[in-house]
Design an enzyme around this catalytic site. Structure first.
Site, short mmCIF file in Angstrom:
data_model
loop_
_atom_site.label_atom_id
_atom_site.label_comp_id
_atom_site.label_asym_id
_atom_site.label_seq_id
_atom_site.Cartn_x
_atom_site.Cartn_y
_atom_site.Cartn_z
N CYS A 121 0.84 -1.20 0.00
CA CYS A 121 0.00 0.00 0.00
C CYS A 121 0.87 1.25 0.00
O CYS A 121 0.65 2.18 -0.78
CB CYS A 121 -0.94 -0.03 1.22
SG CYS A 121 -2.11 1.33 1.26
N CYS A 122 1.89 1.29 0.88
CA CYS A 122 2.80 2.44 0.89
C CYS A 122 3.53 2.56 -0.44
O CYS A 122 3.82 3.67 -0.89
CB CYS A 122 3.83 2.30 2.02
SG CYS A 122 3.21 2.73 3.65
N CYS A 202 -1.18 8.50 7.39
CA CYS A 202 -2.51 8.16 6.90
C CYS A 202 -3.40 7.72 8.07
O CYS A 202 -2.93 7.09 9.01
CB CYS A 202 -2.42 7.00 5.92
SG CYS A 202 -1.46 7.36 4.43
N CYS A 205 -3.40 4.07 9.56
CA CYS A 205 -2.13 3.57 10.12
C CYS A 205 -1.55 4.51 11.17
O CYS A 205 -0.36 4.43 11.47
CB CYS A 205 -1.12 3.37 8.99
SG CYS A 205 -1.70 2.26 7.69
N CYS A 228 7.73 4.10 5.77
CA CYS A 228 6.83 3.82 4.65
C CYS A 228 7.57 3.30 3.42
O CYS A 228 6.96 2.74 2.52
CB CYS A 228 6.05 5.07 4.28
SG CYS A 228 7.08 6.42 3.71
FE1 SF4 Z 1 -1.37 2.74 2.98
FE2 SF4 Z 1 -1.09 3.01 5.62
FE3 SF4 Z 1 1.02 3.31 3.96
FE4 SF4 Z 1 -0.93 5.13 4.04
S1 SF4 Z 1 0.52 4.60 5.71
S2 SF4 Z 1 0.03 4.35 2.22
S3 SF4 Z 1 -2.76 3.82 4.33
S4 SF4 Z 1 -0.17 1.42 4.39
#
Ligand code: SF4
Length: 246
Positions: A121-122, A202, A205, A228
Site C-alpha cells: 500500500c505504501c 494516513c 495507520c 513507509c
Molecule cells: Fe497505505 Fe497506511 Fe502506507 Fe498510508 S501509511 S500508504 S494507508 S499502508
C-alpha cells in the site's frame, strides 16, 4: 609505484556531511540551495513537526518545489493544514502528488490494501508517486530527526540515496529545539497534535502515542513496520515497481 598514500577527494554527499555535520539547519539548507539550485526539492508530510522545516526553507527559497504525498488516506485536518500553512509561509510551489488511478486499479481497487499488505500500500500510494516526482531533481530535503529513534538514530545530515543527494537539516535537533523554534516564530501546530498525535500519517495507520513512547510509536502500531519505504536506500537508477519491493 605506490599509490597507498594518495588522498582522493570524498564524493559530494560525504564531503558535505563532514562540512555540515554540526551546522545550524539554516546553514544546511543554504548549502543545499547553493549546491543544487533548481534541482532541489523538499518533501513534506505537513505533519506534526513539519512547520519548522517549512518555515526555515521559506526564509531562503520560498519558491522551492515542496512535494506533498496526498495518498488518498490522509486525515482531512492534514489537507486543511497543508493549504493554510503553505499560504501563511508564502510557499509558492507546493505540489500534491497522488497515486495514478491505473496503479490503484491494479493493486488496490477497493482501497483496502492497507489491511493486508502495508508495504504494498505504501509502495503504490507513496513510493511510486514520489519516485515519479523526484525524477526531475538531483537532491531533496527531508524532515527526519535522530530523536525519532529506530533506524533514524544514526541519520547523517547529508547522504547519498540512489542517484540523488538527500539533506536532513533537522537530524541534530531535538524536541526542545523544535518547540522553541515553533514558539519563537508562532508557527501553527497541526490540529491533531492537541489530540495526542505526535506523528501523523494516513488515518488507517496512525494512532495517538502513549506517554513516554517514541514520537513515531503510533505509526503502524502493532506491526514491525516503522518506515513507509520512501527513505529506503535504493541502487542508483533503480526502477520503481508498483505493488512490489524496490
Ligand atoms: Fe497505505 Fe497506511 Fe502506507 Fe498510508 S501509511 S500508504 S494507508 S499502508
Amino acid at each position: 609505484m605506490a599509490f597507498d598514500n594518495l588522498e582522493r577527494p570524498l564524493p559530494l554527499a560525504p564531503r558535505l556531511d563532514a562540512e555540515l555535520r554540526r551546522a545550524h539547519p539554516s546553514t544546511i539548507l543554504a548549502a543545499a540551495v547553493e549546491t543544487f539550485g533548481d534541482s532541489l526539492a523538499l518533501v513534506s508530510s505537513f505533519g506534526a513537526e513539519s512547520a519548522v522545516l517549512l518555515h526555515l526553507v521559506a526564509q531562503i527559497k520560498p519558491d522551492i518545489p515542496v512535494l506533498f504525498l496526498d495518498t488518498g488516506m490522509l486525515f482531512g485536518q492534514t489537507l486543511d493544514y497543508r493549504k493554510s500553512l503553505a499560504r501563511r509561509l508564502g510557499l509558492t510551489d507546493v505540489r500534491d502528488l497522488r497515486p495514478h488511478y491505473a496503479d490503484l486499479a491494479a493493486v488496490d481497487p477497493d482501497a483496502k490494501l492497507h489491511q493486508t499488505d502495508t508495504d504494498a500500500c505504501c509502495n503504490v500510494r507513496k513510493v511510486v508517486p514520489l519516485d515519479r516526482a523526484l525524477a526531475e531533481f538531483d537532491a531533496w530535503i527531508t524532515g527526519r530527526k535522530r530523536f525519532h529513534g529506530g533506524d533514524r538514530l544514526s541519520l547523517p545530515v547529508v547522504e547519498q540515496a540512489g542517484r540523488q543527494v538527500k539533506f536532513n537539516p533537522l537530524a541534530n535537533w531535538g524536541k526542545a529545539e523544535l518547540e522553541a523554534y515553533a514558539a519563537e516564530h508562532e508557527l501553527p501546530a497541526h490540529p491533531l497534535v492537541a489530540q495526542g498525535f505526535p506523528s501523523i500519517g494516513c488515518w488507517p495507520c496512525t494512532q495517538p502515542a502513549e506517554e513516554g513512547e517514541d514520537a513515531r510509536a503510533g505509526r503502524w502500531k502493532g506491526l514491525d513496520k516503522t518506515e513507509c519505504g520512501i527513505h529506503l536506500a535504493r541502487a542508483p537508477g533503480a526502477a520503481t515497481n508498483v505493488g512490489g519491493d524496490i
